[in-house]
Motif scaffolding. Structure first.
Motif, PDB file in Angstrom:
ATOM      1  N   ILE A 157       0.867  -1.183   0.000  1.00 15.62           N
ATOM      2  CA  ILE A 157       0.000   0.000   0.000  1.00 15.62           C
ATOM      3  C   ILE A 157       0.900   1.227   0.000  1.00 15.62           C
ATOM      4  O   ILE A 157       1.841   1.310   0.809  1.00 15.62           O
ATOM      5  CB  ILE A 157      -0.922   0.014   1.231  1.00 15.62           C
ATOM      6  CG1 ILE A 157      -1.767  -1.253   1.292  1.00 15.62           C
ATOM      7  CG2 ILE A 157      -1.831   1.252   1.206  1.00 15.62           C
ATOM      8  CD1 ILE A 157      -2.624  -1.358   2.545  1.00 15.62           C
ATOM      9  N   GLN A 158       0.607   2.172  -0.871  1.00 20.15           N
ATOM     10  CA  GLN A 158       1.430   3.370  -0.977  1.00 20.15           C
ATOM     11  C   GLN A 158       0.589   4.627  -0.804  1.00 20.15           C
ATOM     12  O   GLN A 158      -0.586   4.660  -1.170  1.00 20.15           O
ATOM     13  CB  GLN A 158       2.146   3.416  -2.331  1.00 20.15           C
ATOM     14  CG  GLN A 158       3.148   2.298  -2.543  1.00 20.15           C
ATOM     15  CD  GLN A 158       3.857   2.407  -3.880  1.00 20.15           C
ATOM     16  OE1 GLN A 158       3.348   3.025  -4.819  1.00 20.15           O
ATOM     17  NE2 GLN A 158       5.041   1.812  -3.977  1.00 20.15           N
ATOM     18  N   HIS A 159       1.244   5.634  -0.236  1.00 18.34           N
ATOM     19  CA  HIS A 159       0.624   6.956  -0.096  1.00 18.34           C
ATOM     20  C   HIS A 159       1.651   8.010  -0.454  1.00 18.34           C
ATOM     21  O   HIS A 159       2.710   8.102   0.179  1.00 18.34           O
ATOM     22  CB  HIS A 159       0.131   7.171   1.334  1.00 18.34           C
ATOM     23  CG  HIS A 159      -0.364   8.560   1.602  1.00 18.34           C
ATOM     24  ND1 HIS A 159      -1.335   9.169   0.835  1.00 18.34           N
ATOM     25  CD2 HIS A 159       0.002   9.483   2.539  1.00 18.34           C
ATOM     26  CE1 HIS A 159      -1.570  10.372   1.298  1.00 18.34           C
ATOM     27  NE2 HIS A 159      -0.760  10.596   2.327  1.00 18.34           N
ATOM     28  N   GLU A 160       1.356   8.761  -1.507  1.00 17.60           N
ATOM     29  CA  GLU A 160       2.259   9.794  -2.006  1.00 17.60           C
ATOM     30  C   GLU A 160       3.657   9.231  -2.271  1.00 17.60           C
ATOM     31  O   GLU A 160       4.669   9.857  -1.949  1.00 17.60           O
ATOM     32  CB  GLU A 160       2.330  10.963  -1.017  1.00 17.60           C
ATOM     33  CG  GLU A 160       0.997  11.687  -0.855  1.00 17.60           C
ATOM     34  CD  GLU A 160       1.080  12.846   0.122  1.00 17.60           C
ATOM     35  OE1 GLU A 160       2.091  12.919   0.855  1.00 17.60           O
ATOM     36  OE2 GLU A 160       0.150  13.664   0.148  1.00 17.60           O
ATOM     37  N   GLY A 161       3.689   8.019  -2.821  1.00 21.84           N
ATOM     38  CA  GLY A 161       4.963   7.407  -3.194  1.00 21.84           C
ATOM     39  C   GLY A 161       5.677   6.682  -2.073  1.00 21.84           C
ATOM     40  O   GLY A 161       6.717   6.067  -2.309  1.00 21.84           O
ATOM     41  N   ALA A 171      -4.045  10.226   7.332  1.00 27.80           N
ATOM     42  CA  ALA A 171      -5.237  11.064   7.410  1.00 27.80           C
ATOM     43  C   ALA A 171      -6.382  10.467   6.599  1.00 27.80           C
ATOM     44  O   ALA A 171      -6.176   9.969   5.489  1.00 27.80           O
ATOM     45  CB  ALA A 171      -4.922  12.474   6.906  1.00 27.80           C
ATOM     46  N   ARG A 172      -7.564  10.517   7.173  1.00 30.11           N
ATOM     47  CA  ARG A 172      -8.747  10.041   6.459  1.00 30.11           C
ATOM     48  C   ARG A 172      -8.925  10.829   5.160  1.00 30.11           C
ATOM     49  O   ARG A 172      -8.547  11.981   5.069  1.00 30.11           O
ATOM     50  CB  ARG A 172      -9.970  10.211   7.359  1.00 30.11           C
ATOM     51  CG  ARG A 172     -11.262   9.710   6.752  1.00 30.11           C
ATOM     52  CD  ARG A 172     -12.388   9.858   7.738  1.00 30.11           C
ATOM     53  NE  ARG A 172     -12.158   9.068   8.937  1.00 30.11           N
ATOM     54  CZ  ARG A 172     -12.999   9.034   9.970  1.00 30.11           C
ATOM     55  NH1 ARG A 172     -14.095   9.747   9.947  1.00 30.11           N
ATOM     56  NH2 ARG A 172     -12.718   8.289  11.017  1.00 30.11           N
ATOM     57  N   GLU A 173      -9.475  10.173   4.154  1.00 30.16           N
ATOM     58  CA  GLU A 173      -9.703  10.718   2.808  1.00 30.16           C
ATOM     59  C   GLU A 173      -8.420  10.835   1.989  1.00 30.16           C
ATOM     60  O   GLU A 173      -8.430  11.386   0.885  1.00 30.16           O
ATOM     61  CB  GLU A 173     -10.415  12.078   2.865  1.00 30.16           C
ATOM     62  CG  GLU A 173     -11.796  12.017   3.495  1.00 30.16           C
ATOM     63  CD  GLU A 173     -12.539  13.333   3.403  1.00 30.16           C
ATOM     64  OE1 GLU A 173     -12.082  14.216   2.656  1.00 30.16           O
ATOM     65  OE2 GLU A 173     -13.565  13.468   4.077  1.00 30.16           O
ATOM     66  N   SER A 174      -7.302  10.317   2.513  1.00 29.31           N
ATOM     67  CA  SER A 174      -6.062  10.314   1.731  1.00 29.31           C
ATOM     68  C   SER A 174      -6.214   9.354   0.550  1.00 29.31           C
ATOM     69  O   SER A 174      -6.948   8.363   0.619  1.00 29.31           O
ATOM     70  CB  SER A 174      -4.885   9.883   2.604  1.00 29.31           C
ATOM     71  OG  SER A 174      -4.629  10.826   3.614  1.00 29.31           O
ATOM     72  N   LEU A 175      -5.504   9.649  -0.524  1.00 31.38           N
ATOM     73  CA  LEU A 175      -5.531   8.800  -1.711  1.00 31.38           C
ATOM     74  C   LEU A 175      -4.456   7.729  -1.572  1.00 31.38           C
ATOM     75  O   LEU A 175      -3.263   8.034  -1.473  1.00 31.38           O
ATOM     76  CB  LEU A 175      -5.280   9.637  -2.968  1.00 31.38           C
ATOM     77  CG  LEU A 175      -5.265   8.868  -4.294  1.00 31.38           C
ATOM     78  CD1 LEU A 175      -6.619   8.217  -4.551  1.00 31.38           C
ATOM     79  CD2 LEU A 175      -4.889   9.800  -5.444  1.00 31.38           C
ATOM     80  N   LEU A 176      -4.884   6.465  -1.572  1.00 32.12           N
ATOM     81  CA  LEU A 176      -3.962   5.340  -1.424  1.00 32.12           C
ATOM     82  C   LEU A 176      -3.863   4.566  -2.735  1.00 32.12           C
ATOM     83  O   LEU A 176      -4.805   4.528  -3.524  1.00 32.12           O
ATOM     84  CB  LEU A 176      -4.441   4.403  -0.315  1.00 32.12           C
ATOM     85  CG  LEU A 176      -4.648   5.028   1.067  1.00 32.12           C
ATOM     86  CD1 LEU A 176      -5.105   3.972   2.059  1.00 32.12           C
ATOM     87  CD2 LEU A 176      -3.363   5.702   1.564  1.00 32.12           C
TER      88      LEU A 176
END
Length: 221
Positions: A157-161, A171-176
């Motif tokens: 799982i990645q978030h912002e690379g 943070a909730r609503e983050s794009l994963l």
């Protein structure tokens, strides 16, 4: 003491007077205690809790103070529908009758999105299962990233690379982005690509030969 003397004492006005006086003292004490308790606890006196939903803290505090109530912040949450720092919930609820001086407990809208722990999904679930669970928690899930591995199996799982692990707070609503298996190994993909390319060349060559033969026949005629 004979019976006659006993009856005389029992019917004596002095004895009955003392008993009556004692009864009056008990009644007076009881009534006095009730009156004191009513005064001390403001028995029968109450105020209506006003509605402070959506108000900022200073305004809500002044509104409650005007009714003889006080405010205490006990928790925070997040909602896009309300301004940051405003009241989301209150207890007792609006319209409730409470005694003057009562504390009203409120939950305020946080200035930032609340963070949630990433669940244990890596190498533990399919793409469909992981996406459904993350979306139910309030995250956004973008297009997956494919790597060599079992088809649709979640490998990361990645978030912002950045790579995430179970328990990371995001943070909730983050794009994963879910990193999932493509179902083919690198060698298999290369073989399929080569096969398609070769097939395309052969097809083109055959079509060219057929055209040439046709043209040559036409010229001879």
């Amino acid at each position: 003491m004979n019976v006659k003397e006993f009856k005389r004492k029992i019917t004596s006005p002095l004895i009955w007077g003392n008993l009556l006086a004692m009864a009056l003292v008990v009644v007076a004490l009881f009534l006095g205690l009730r009156w004191w308790l009513a005064v001390y606890t403001h028995h029968g006196d109450s105020v209506e809790v006003p509605d402070v939903y959506g108000m900022d803290l200073p305004t809500a505090r002044e509104r409650l103070k005007a009714e003889g109530l006080s405010l205490l912040v006990t928790d925070s949450a997040y909602s896009k529908k309300l301004p940051a720092g405003s009241v989301m919930l209150q207890q007792p609820a609006k319209g409730a009758r409470v005694k003057e001086g009562r504390v009203v407990y409120v939950t305020i809208n946080s200035t930032t999105l609340s963070k949630l722990a990433i669940p244990d999904l890596i190498d533990n679930s399919s793409f469909r299962e992981a996406r459904a669970k993350l979306q139910a928690m309030g995250f956004r899930v973008g297009e997956p990233r494919f790597i060599e591995g079992e088809k649709d199996w979640v490998y990361g799982i990645q978030h912002e690379g950045h790579n995430l692990i179970a328990g990371d707070m995001v943070a909730r609503e983050s794009l994963l982005t879910l990193v999932i298996g493509s179902g083919y190994s690198t060698e298999e993909e290369d073989l399929m690509t080569d096969s398609l390319v070769l097939s395309g060349f052969m097809s083109t060559g055959e079509e060219a030969d057929e055209v040439d033969d046709f043209l040559e026949v036409t010229d001879e005629e």
